[in-house]
Write an enzyme that holds these catalytic residues in place. Structure first.
Site, PDB file in Angstrom:
ATOM      1  CD  GLU A  28      34.338  20.936  32.764  1.00 43.55           C
ATOM      2  OE1 GLU A  28      34.474  19.762  33.100  1.00 43.55           O
ATOM      3  OE2 GLU A  28      34.948  21.870  33.313  1.00 43.55           O
ATOM      4  NE  ARG A  50      36.816  32.479  38.663  1.00 43.33           N
ATOM      5  CZ  ARG A  50      36.075  31.490  38.123  1.00 43.33           C
ATOM      6  NH1 ARG A  50      34.841  31.267  38.502  1.00 43.33           N
ATOM      7  NH2 ARG A  50      36.577  30.703  37.213  1.00 43.33           N
ATOM      8  CE  LYS A  74      30.511  25.107  35.479  1.00 46.36           C
ATOM      9  NZ  LYS A  74      30.766  24.835  34.059  1.00 46.36           N
TER      10      LYS A  74
HETATM   11  P1  ATP Z   1      32.886  27.051  37.795  1.00 42.21           P
HETATM   12  O1  ATP Z   1      34.107  27.110  38.638  1.00 42.21           O
HETATM   13  O2  ATP Z   1      31.743  27.831  38.330  1.00 42.21           O
HETATM   14  O3  ATP Z   1      32.506  25.662  37.421  1.00 42.21           O
HETATM   15  P2  ATP Z   1      34.199  27.373  35.368  1.00 42.21           P
HETATM   16  O4  ATP Z   1      35.141  28.469  35.088  1.00 42.21           O
HETATM   17  O5  ATP Z   1      34.749  26.024  35.587  1.00 42.21           O
HETATM   18  O6  ATP Z   1      33.260  27.834  36.508  1.00 42.21           O
HETATM   19  P3  ATP Z   1      33.186  27.003  32.741  1.00 42.21           P
HETATM   20  O7  ATP Z   1      31.980  26.276  32.359  1.00 42.21           O
HETATM   21  O8  ATP Z   1      34.491  26.402  32.411  1.00 42.21           O
HETATM   22  O9  ATP Z   1      33.082  27.264  34.285  1.00 42.21           O
HETATM   23  O10 ATP Z   1      33.116  28.497  32.268  1.00 42.21           O
HETATM   24  C1  ATP Z   1      32.678  28.964  31.010  1.00 42.21           C
HETATM   25  C2  ATP Z   1      33.146  30.369  30.862  1.00 42.21           C
HETATM   26  O11 ATP Z   1      32.598  31.195  31.861  1.00 42.21           O
HETATM   27  C3  ATP Z   1      34.663  30.455  31.004  1.00 42.21           C
HETATM   28  O12 ATP Z   1      35.157  31.320  30.014  1.00 42.21           O
HETATM   29  C4  ATP Z   1      34.857  31.034  32.379  1.00 42.21           C
HETATM   30  O13 ATP Z   1      36.017  31.771  32.456  1.00 42.21           O
HETATM   31  C5  ATP Z   1      33.610  31.894  32.543  1.00 42.21           C
HETATM   32  N1  ATP Z   1      33.266  32.044  33.952  1.00 42.21           N
HETATM   33  C6  ATP Z   1      33.015  31.054  34.836  1.00 42.21           C
HETATM   34  N2  ATP Z   1      32.773  31.564  36.061  1.00 42.21           N
HETATM   35  C7  ATP Z   1      32.866  32.904  35.948  1.00 42.21           C
HETATM   36  C8  ATP Z   1      32.734  34.002  36.860  1.00 42.21           C
HETATM   37  N3  ATP Z   1      32.447  33.808  38.151  1.00 42.21           N
HETATM   38  N4  ATP Z   1      32.909  35.250  36.390  1.00 42.21           N
HETATM   39  C9  ATP Z   1      33.171  35.445  35.093  1.00 42.21           C
HETATM   40  N5  ATP Z   1      33.315  34.474  34.178  1.00 42.21           N
HETATM   41  C10 ATP Z   1      33.173  33.213  34.596  1.00 42.21           C
HETATM   42 MG    MG Z   2      35.435  24.378  34.955  1.00 42.59          MG
END
Ligand code: ATP
Ligand code: MG
Length: 570
Positions: free
Chosen positions: A40, A270, A280
Site C-alpha cells: 500500500e 510476518r 508504517k
Molecule cells: P504495515 O503494517 O507495516 O503498514 P502492511 O502489511 O500494511 O504493513 P503493505 O504495504 O500492505 O503493508 O504490505 C505489502 C506486503 O508486505 C504485504 O504482502 C504484507 O503482507 C507484506 N508485509 C508487510 N509487513 C511485513 C512484515 N513485517 N513481514 C513480512 N511481510 C510483511
Molecule cells: Mg496496510
C-alpha cells in the site's frame, strides 16, 4: 541477481516451496509461477517488506517465474506519489526486477462491474445500517450474527441504489455494499463483509472520478485474478480472510469473469525485529513527531534507512533467507541483521584508520618535518591492494586508548608503556601533559626508529596495537554513531497506561564532530563503505560534502551490546 543468496537446493524446502512444487507436479498452472508484491503506498518500505519481497521474487526466480509489483491503492486518503517512487527504488535496490507494474486503482472499473454482477445474482446488497449498527448486528466470536433488515432488498433495488451511490446521490457513510454470505458463520469475515463504501476523497491517480471505493478483501483477490497470479503470499493475519478471498473469486469465476485455476492465497508469519517497531503508521509518527529525522534516518528499520546506514542489498537478502519462512509469529533478534551486514562487509570493505575522540601524541625523537611514508594493506586479502599512510611527529590516538592508572591486563597506552601504532612503529609513553583542570591533553612519546613498519628487530613483545592518524595529514570529519532506537526488545509490549514511545532510546544517536581521518579518505563519496580499524564498519552519509565528510557507523565490529548484557549478568 548478481550475487549470493543461498540457493534453495542447499536447504530443505519451506512450506511455500512445497506448495509450488506440488502445483508443478499436477501442472495446476501449466508450470507458471507468478507472484506479486502488493504494498500500500502509504509509507516507505521496511525490513518486514524486504522479507516479503525476497520471498515473492525469490520464489519466482527459483521456479523460472516472475513477480508483479502492484500498488494497493484502494484507500484514497493515505496514499502519495512520494511513496510510490520510493517503493520502486527500494525493490530495485534490493536487486529485483518486476515483470509488470500495476495499480489496484486500475481495476476500479472492473471491480465495479463485477460488483454489479454480484448484485444482479443476489450475492450482494446495499445496507443502510450505520457503522456501529453493522458491528452490533455482526455479533462476535461467541454469538451468531443477525441479518441486516436491508438484506432482503431486491436485486433491482440494490442495483439502482449502487448506481446512485456511484453517482454521488448519498452522503459518505450512509450506505455500503455488502456481500451476502452467512451471518451465522463461525468465521466473522464471512458475516456479510463490506465491499464498497462511499468516500468523497481525492485519489492520487483517479482524482475525483470515484466517490465509492472497494475494500481490501474484495479488491485484493480480484486484482490477483486479473493479473493471473498463481500464488498470492500474504501475512498470517489474513488466514481467516482466505475463505472470503476464495468466495469472491469463486463467484466471479462462476460469472465467467475468470478462468480456473484461480490464484491461491498462502500465509506466512510476518517478520518482527527486536528493539524496533515495524508498522508504517508508527514509523510515520516517529517522523512526524521528530523522534527521527526522516524515513531514511539510519536508525529506522526502513529499507532507505538501512541503505543510508550502510547496509548492502546482499546483506538484507541473506538476512531474509536466514530468517526463513514460518507459520507462527515470533521476534527475530536484531543481532542477526547485524551479523548479516558484518559478514558481507568483512569481505568487501577496505580498512582505514579514523580516530573518533582524538588525543594528541608528540613523538619527541621524531624531527619536525620528518615524514615516513608507509604502504599498508587495504584488506587482509591481498587482492584488495594497498594504500599509503604517513607517519610524522604528531599523531592522534583514541582518548580511550590511554589510562593514567591502568587496570590489570591493560595493553594499551599508559605511563611508561610501549604500544604499536598499527602498520607504523612502536612508541613508548614518556610524559603526560595536563591542562589546569587535570585533563590529559597530550602525551609525549618516543619511537623506536628500528621498528618502522610495525615490529622491533629484537623481537620484543608488544601486545597493544592502536589505530592512529598523522596530525599533519589528517582530515576532519563528522561521525554519527547509532544505537538501538528503543531500549525495549518489544516496544509494543507496554504496561497499562503506557505508550510504545516510552521506551525510545534517548541515546540512539551520538554525533562526533572532531573526528580525524587518514588522508586516503579525502575522496570518499556518499555510499562508500569502509572498516575503520578496531571501530566498526562505516559508510559515507548522503549529507557528506567533499570538504565536510560525514560518516555513519553501520555496525560495530563486535556485538558490544551482547558484551554489556553478559557483564550485567555476571
Ligand atoms: P504495515 O503494517 O507495516 O503498514 P502492511 O502489511 O500494511 O504493513 P503493505 O504495504 O500492505 O503493508 O504490505 C505489502 C506486503 O508486505 C504485504 O504482502 C504484507 O503482507 C507484506 N508485509 C508487510 N509487513 C511485513 C512484515 N513485517 N513481514 C513480512 N511481510 C510483511
Ligand atoms: Mg496496510
Amino acid at each position: 541477481m548478481t550475487d549470493s543468496s543461498p540457493a534453495p537446493e542447499s536447504r530443505a524446502l519451506n512450506f511455500i516451496e512445497d506448495i509450488v512444487e506440488a502445483d508443478r507436479v499436477t501442472e495446476k498452472h501449466a508450470g507458471r509461477v507468478l507472484t506479486r508484491f502488493p504494498p500500500e503506498p502509504n509509507g516507505y518500505l521496511h525490513i518486514g517488506h524486504a522479507k516479503s519481497i525476497c520471498l515473492n521474487f525469490g520464489l519466482a526466480n527459483t521456479y523460472g517465474g516472475g513477480t508483479n509489483l502492484r500498488f494497493d491503492d484502494t484507500n484514497p486518503v493515505k496514499e502519495d506519489v512520494e511513496y510510490v517512487d520510493s517503493i520502486r527504488e527500494d525493490v530495485a535496490w534490493l536487486g529485483f526486477s518486476w515483470v509488470s507494474e500495476h495499480f489496484a486503482s486500475d481495476y476500479f472499473q472492473v471491480l465495479y462491474d463485477y460488483a454489479e454482477y454480484l448484485i444482479q445474482t443476489g450475492k450482494a446488497y446495499i445496507c443502510d445500517l450505520t457503522e456501529s449498527e453493522i458491528r452490533e448486528y455482526r455479533g462476535n466470536f461467541y454469538t451468531s450474527g443477525k441479518d441486516s433488515p436491508f438484506r432482503v432488498r431486491s436485486a433491482d433495488e440494490n442495483l439502482d441504489l449502487f448506481r446512485r451511490m456511484k453517482a454521488g446521490e448519498f452522503a459518505d457513510g450512509s450506505k455500503v455494499l455488502r456481500a451476502k454470505i452467512d451471518m451465522q458463520s463461525g468465521n466473522m469475515n464471512l458475516r456479510d463483509p463490506l465491499m464498497y463504501r462511499i468516500r468523497r476523497a481525492h485519489h492520487h491517480r483517479t482524482g475525483d472520478a470515484w466517490l465509492i471505493y472497494p475494500l481490501y478483501d474484495y479488491a485484493h483477490g480480484v486484482s490477483d485474478a486479473m493479473e493471473r497470479i498463481t500464488h498470492s503470499i500474504c501475512t498470517l493475519e489474513f488466514e481467516d480472510h482466505r475463505p472470503l478471498y476464495d468466495w469472491f473469486l469463486a463467484q466471479d469465476a462462476e460469472g465467467k469473469f475468470f478462468q480456473r485455476p484461480l490464484p491461491r492465497q498462502i500465509e506466512f508469519a510476518r517478520l518482527n525485529l527486536t528493539y524496533t517497531v515495524m508498522s508504517k503508521r508508527r514509523l510515520l509518527l516517529l517522523v512526524q513527531e521528530g523522534h527521527v529525522n526522516h524515513w531514511d534516518d539510519p536508525r529506522m528499520p526502513t529499507i532507505c534507512g538501512l541503505r543510508r546506514r550502510g547496509f548492502t542489498p546482499a546483506a538484507l537478502r541473506n538476512f531474509c533467507e536466514c530468517v526463513g519462512v514460518a507459520k507462527r509469529d515470533s521476534f527475530t533478534d536484531v543481532g542477526l541483521l547485524e551479523f548479516a551486514i558484518r559478514e558481507d562487509l568483512e569481505k568487501i570493505a577496505h580498512r582505514r584508520m579514523a580516530v573518533l575522540r582524538p588525543l594528541k601524541i608528540v613523538i619527541t625523537n621524531l624531527a619536525e618535518g620528518e615524514v615516513h611514508e608507509l604502504e599498508v594493506a587495504n584488506h587482509p586479502d591481498a587482492i584488495h591492494g594497498t594504500r599509503r599512510l604517513f607517519l610524522s611527529r604528531e599523531v592522534f590516538v583514541e582518548r580511550d586508548d590511554f589510562e593514567e592508572i591502568p587496570p590489570k591486563k591493560w595493553f594499551r597506552l599508559a605511563p611508561g608503556a610501549e604500544v604499536r601504532l598499527k602498520g607504523a612503529c612502536l612508541i613508548r609513553c614518556e610524559d603526560i601533559i595536563k591542562d589546569e583542570s587535570g585533563q590529559v591533553v597530550e602525551l609525549r612519546c618516543t619511537w623506536d626508529p628500528a621498528s618502522l613498519g610495525g615490529d622491533a628487530p629484537d623481537g620484543r613483545k608488544v601486545k597493544g596495537t592502536l589505530h592512529w592518524v598523522s596530525a599533519a595529514h589528517a582530515i576532519n570529519a563528522e561521525v554519527r554513531l547509532y544505537d538501538r532506537l528503543f531500549t525495549a526488545e518489544n516496544p509494543m509490549d507496554v504496561e497499562e497506561g503506557g505508550d510504545w514511545r516510552d521506551t525510545l532510546n534517548p541515546q540512539s544517536l551520538e554525533v562526533l564532530k572532531s573526528v580525524k581521518l587518514e588522508v586516503s579518505l579525502t575522496d570518499a563519496k556518499a555510499g562508500d563503505r569502509y572498516q575503520f580499524e578496531r571501530l566498526g564498519y562505516f559508510c559515507v552519509d548522503t549529507d557528506s560534502k567533499p570538504d565536510a565528510l560525514v560518516f555513519n557507523r553501520t555496525v560495530a565490529l563486535k556485538d558490544s551490546w551482547a558484551k554489556v548484557e553478559e557483564k550485567s549478568k555476571g
